[in-house]
Design a protein around this motif. Structure first.
Motif, short mmCIF file in Angstrom:
data_model
loop_
_atom_site.label_atom_id
_atom_site.label_comp_id
_atom_site.label_asym_id
_atom_site.label_seq_id
_atom_site.Cartn_x
_atom_site.Cartn_y
_atom_site.Cartn_z
N PRO A 307 -95.09 31.23 62.39
CA PRO A 307 -96.30 31.44 63.21
C PRO A 307 -95.98 31.93 64.62
O PRO A 307 -96.75 32.67 65.20
CB PRO A 307 -96.97 30.06 63.24
CG PRO A 307 -96.50 29.40 62.00
CD PRO A 307 -95.08 29.88 61.81
N ASN A 308 -94.81 31.56 65.15
CA ASN A 308 -94.41 32.07 66.46
C ASN A 308 -94.19 33.57 66.43
O ASN A 308 -94.15 34.22 67.47
CB ASN A 308 -93.13 31.37 66.94
CG ASN A 308 -93.42 29.96 67.42
OD1 ASN A 308 -94.57 29.63 67.72
ND2 ASN A 308 -92.40 29.12 67.49
N ARG A 309 -94.03 34.14 65.23
CA ARG A 309 -93.88 35.59 65.08
C ARG A 309 -95.17 36.21 64.51
O ARG A 309 -95.12 37.29 63.93
CB ARG A 309 -92.73 35.90 64.12
CG ARG A 309 -91.40 35.30 64.53
CD ARG A 309 -90.34 35.69 63.51
NE ARG A 309 -89.07 35.03 63.79
CZ ARG A 309 -87.94 35.30 63.16
NH1 ARG A 309 -87.93 36.22 62.20
NH2 ARG A 309 -86.82 34.66 63.46
N GLN A 310 -96.26 35.48 64.61
CA GLN A 310 -97.56 35.94 64.07
C GLN A 310 -97.55 36.09 62.56
O GLN A 310 -98.33 36.84 61.98
CB GLN A 310 -98.01 37.28 64.71
CG GLN A 310 -98.06 37.27 66.23
CD GLN A 310 -98.78 36.06 66.77
OE1 GLN A 310 -99.87 35.73 66.34
NE2 GLN A 310 -98.15 35.36 67.72
N GLN A 358 -97.44 41.18 58.68
CA GLN A 358 -98.09 42.48 58.92
C GLN A 358 -98.10 43.40 57.72
O GLN A 358 -99.00 44.20 57.56
CB GLN A 358 -97.36 43.18 60.06
CG GLN A 358 -98.01 42.92 61.39
CD GLN A 358 -97.60 43.96 62.40
OE1 GLN A 358 -96.54 44.58 62.28
NE2 GLN A 358 -98.44 44.14 63.40
N LYS A 503 -104.48 26.16 63.91
CA LYS A 503 -103.68 27.36 64.20
C LYS A 503 -103.47 28.17 62.93
O LYS A 503 -103.62 29.39 62.92
CB LYS A 503 -102.31 26.97 64.79
CG LYS A 503 -102.39 26.27 66.13
CD LYS A 503 -101.67 27.07 67.22
CE LYS A 503 -101.93 26.55 68.61
NZ LYS A 503 -101.29 25.24 68.88
N MET A 507 -105.31 31.85 61.71
CA MET A 507 -104.52 33.00 61.23
C MET A 507 -104.99 33.43 59.84
O MET A 507 -105.09 34.62 59.55
CB MET A 507 -103.03 32.64 61.19
CG MET A 507 -102.38 32.58 62.56
SD MET A 507 -100.62 32.17 62.46
CE MET A 507 -99.93 33.77 62.01
N LYS A 511 -106.60 37.07 58.84
CA LYS A 511 -105.96 37.92 57.83
C LYS A 511 -106.91 38.21 56.66
O LYS A 511 -106.96 39.33 56.16
CB LYS A 511 -104.66 37.27 57.34
CG LYS A 511 -103.55 37.38 58.39
CD LYS A 511 -102.24 36.82 57.88
CE LYS A 511 -101.21 36.73 59.00
NZ LYS A 511 -100.79 38.06 59.51
#
Ligand SMILES: Nc1ncnc2c1ncn2[C@@H]1O[C@H](COP(=O)(O)OP(=O)(O)O)[C@@H](O)[C@H]1O
Ligand SMILES: C=C(OP(=O)(O)O)C(=O)O
Ligand SMILES: [Ca+2]
Ligand SMILES: [Mn+2]
Length: 633
Positions: A307-310, A358, A503, A507, A511
């Motif tokens: 999650p720190n990297r999305q 992504q 959180k 996300m 998405k």
């Protein structure tokens, strides 16, 4: 093997106790089976190794070093039973050995490192040296996990320091029970000392995550061939070239599971401790040999790092159709992630742990961990066929002579398991990555029998049920009929998440919205009454429902809304009797149905109360909608 009250393992004496199998032959109760340890001293004569070789090996195993002592055991490569690999100076009795007084006793000892052994080598190690290890008739390695046959979430500790203080979810409801850095080091020292006291340890250097840009290098140091084989199967296996260039691991596990933690150590409440230190990138396991701790411990790490990297980490199975349509299967243990993602008509991406980034989804693991209680060849052929040479079979009972496994046997545990490399499933998608999901299926095994077999969810409902993370299994099967036990586990994996559930939910919502995914709630549990009067929905029907979701036909069905939960249920699904689609039809006692429905609705409401004051994402509107998407009565 008998368990002592404090979780230590004690190897008893005498022969294995057997019970009569179906055909009258003694059936091996692997839990109580005893066998002498076989020492193989028949190796060739001692051959010294060069200092350079020794140094390079020590470098490879630098992670076994103590933090407080300058010297520890010398680390050498290879099996001590094969004495050709044992350096001369390992033997104090050797005439040329000159002891030095300036070093500690531990520095005189040698610990052999069995580095990334093959499945065959690990089989030999397990069978030669580990009690309760047997080859079954299908070629799998049957092992015992000891006193613990499931995870111990109450014994998980996370170091609270500057790194984690602000980021992690602490306090009520959180799985992260804190410990301080010093106590972590006390347990780390205990684990490392234990491992160093052994003749040999196993080291696995492997990868996590099939997304090459977000791959993590992990090292697992363990004392049992069982643990090494389990992780060999469950993590991504490096090629020889990748192993050659492995470098420094990003994360290391010290698994000293056979050795208890010291219960007088601060923060300890039992002799089991699973300790996570994110700053040091280390995990220590003491007092439990259940292999699932390693896999799920690393999953927790991914729930912090990704999650720190999305990138969203998901406790879900994942598969893909011929046309590239991807489905996620969320659910708590035993709800059907592994069973339903393993589908002969689709490509398996993974059964349990994924990332959604992504570019789409990626499996975190390189293997699957299937429940095998009541496994049958007819109902689950792919899992059945994956149980072959190389597969670890945990805590199963088998015939002493034919070595045929009796999958109906629950005498060791109901949580019998098979761990196999993902390529043992014929239609696995290698590399285990896929495009953005089209369907997000939330699985609940509702033992109350009031949730519909399938409902189509709005985005807000998907979030409501994702945050709730509901399932209800039966409390115990032995003392007759018991009340179903409702479990709510945020994000369908509260034991593994590291940040606040909202959180992950935010996300997921973003998405799903961006990629136009549809949410579904599928009840893989009871129909026609609660546990005791109703029965579990046939797997064949659930598969038909899942087929209709994948094909897109269910999206086009006619729907109507249920009372209380406000769920959209289809009026027909191909291959499924229409009357079961609304659970009220399957209950003969309508009053009991309504009472049970309201009872479950109340449990959902109570559970959600802690989330009422939390904002989900940047959109206030969504938060309001989610709060309104629960049961209304
Ligand atoms: N209708 C059903 N849908 C899914 N699984 C079912 C159903 N009925 C029985 N089962 C059994 O329930 C268990 C589901 O476990 P599993 O797929 O391993 O769950 P998870 O991977 O979510 O922990 C399997 O043993 C499966 O055979
Ligand atoms: C290994 C596990 O996964 P699951 O039961 O979800 O398959 C676990 O939760 O211990
Ligand atoms: Ca699980
Ligand atoms: Mn599973």
């Amino acid at each position: 093997m008998a368990a002592k009250g404090n979780g230590e393992m004690k190897f008893g004496s005498g022969g294995g106790s057997t019970t009569k199998g179906r055909n009258g032959l003694g059936k091996i109760q692997t839990q109580r089976r005893q066998n002498g340890i076989c020492h193989d001293d028949s190796g060739p004569t001692v051959k010294a190794q060069t200092i350079d070789e020794l140094h390079s090996l020590q470098k490879k195993s630098a992670s076994l070093a103590s933090l407080t002592r300058e010297t520890g055991p010398k680390v050498v490569k290879g099996d001590p039973a094969r004495q050709s690999e044992t350096p001369k100076f390992a033997h104090a009795s050797h005439p040329h050995f000159t002891p030095t007084i300036s070093v500690s006793d531990s520095s005189l000892k040698f610990t052999h490192v069995l580095y990334n052994l093959s499945q065959a080598e690990l089989y030999e190690q397990a069978i030669k040296y580990e009690k309760g290890s047997f080859i079954t008739s299908n070629g799998a390695l049957a092992t015992l996990s000891g006193a613990k046959t499931g995870r111990s979430p109450k014994d998980k500790r996370v170091v609270r320091d500057e790194t984690t203080e602000d980021d992690l979810w602490w306090g009520k409801g959180s799985p992260n029970i804190e410990m301080d850095e010093h106590t972590f080091l006390v347990n780390r020292e205990r684990a490392v000392d234990y491992l160093n006291s052994l003749e040999k340890v196993f080291v696995n250097d492997q990868f996590l995550n099939w997304d090459p840009e977000n791959q993590i290098k992990v090292r697992i140091v363990s004392a049992r061939a069982y643990h090494s084989l389990f992780m060999h199967n469950m993590c991504i296996r490096p090629t020889p070239e990748e192993l050659e260039n492995f470098g420094t691991p990003d994360f290391t596990i010290y698994n000293a599971g056979q050795f208890p933690c010291n219960r007088y150590t601060h923060y300890m409440t039992s002799s089991t401790s699973i300790d996570l230190n994110l700053a040091r990138r280390e995990m220590v396991i003491l007092g439990t040999q259940y292999a699932g701790e390693m896999k799920k411990g690393l999953f927790s790490v991914m729930h912090y790092l990704m999650p720190n990297r999305q990138i969203l980490s998901l406790h879900s199975g994942c598969n893909m159709g011929k046309d590239g349509d991807v489905a996620l299967f969320f659910g708590l243990s035993g709800t059907g992630k592994t069973t339903l993602s393993t589908d002969h008509n689709r490509y398996l991406i993974g059964d349990d742990e994924h990332c959604w980034g992504q570019n789409g989804v990626s499996n975190i693991e390189g293997g699957c961990y299937a429940k095998c209680i009541d496994l049958s060849k007819e109902k689950e052929p792919d899992i059945w066929n994956a149980i072959k040479f190389g597969t670890v079979l945990e805590n199963v009972v088998f015939d002493e002579h034919t070595r045929e496994v009796d999958y109906s046997e629950k005498s060791v545990t109901e949580n019998t398991r098979a761990a196999y490399p993902i390529e043992y499933i014929p239609n696995a998608k290698i590399p285990c990555v896929g495009p953005h999901p089209k369907n997000v299926i939330l699985l609940a095994c509702d033992a109350f029998g009031v949730l519909p077999p399938v409902s189509k969810l709005s985005l807000a409902q998907t979030m409501y049920h994702f945050i709730s993370g509901y399932t209800a299994l039966v409390a115990g099967t032995e003392d007759g009929i018991k009340e179903p036990q409702a479990t709510f586990s945020a994000c369908f994996g509260a034991a593994f998440i590291m940040l606040h559930p909202t959180k992950y939910a935010a996300m997921l919502a973003a998405k799903m919205q961006k990629h136009g995914a549809t949410g579904w709630l599928v009840n893989t549990g009871w129909s026609g009454g609660s546990y005791g009067s109703g029965s579990r929905i046939k797997l064949a029907y659930t598969r038909k429902i899942i087929d209709a979701i994948h094909s897109g036909s269910l999206l086009k069905a006619n729907y109507r809304k249920t009372e209380v939960f406000g769920l959209e249920i289809p009026t027909g699904v191909e291959g499924v009797p229409s009357e079961i689609l609304d659970p009220v039809n399957t209950w003969s006692n309508k009053k009991a149905y309504k009472e049970t429905l309201l009872k479950l609705g109340g449990l959902f409401k109570n559970n959600f109360e802690v989330f009422v004051n939390h904002k989900i994402g940047k959109d206030d509107g969504l938060t309001e909608e989610i709060l309104a998407a629960g049961p209304v009565f």
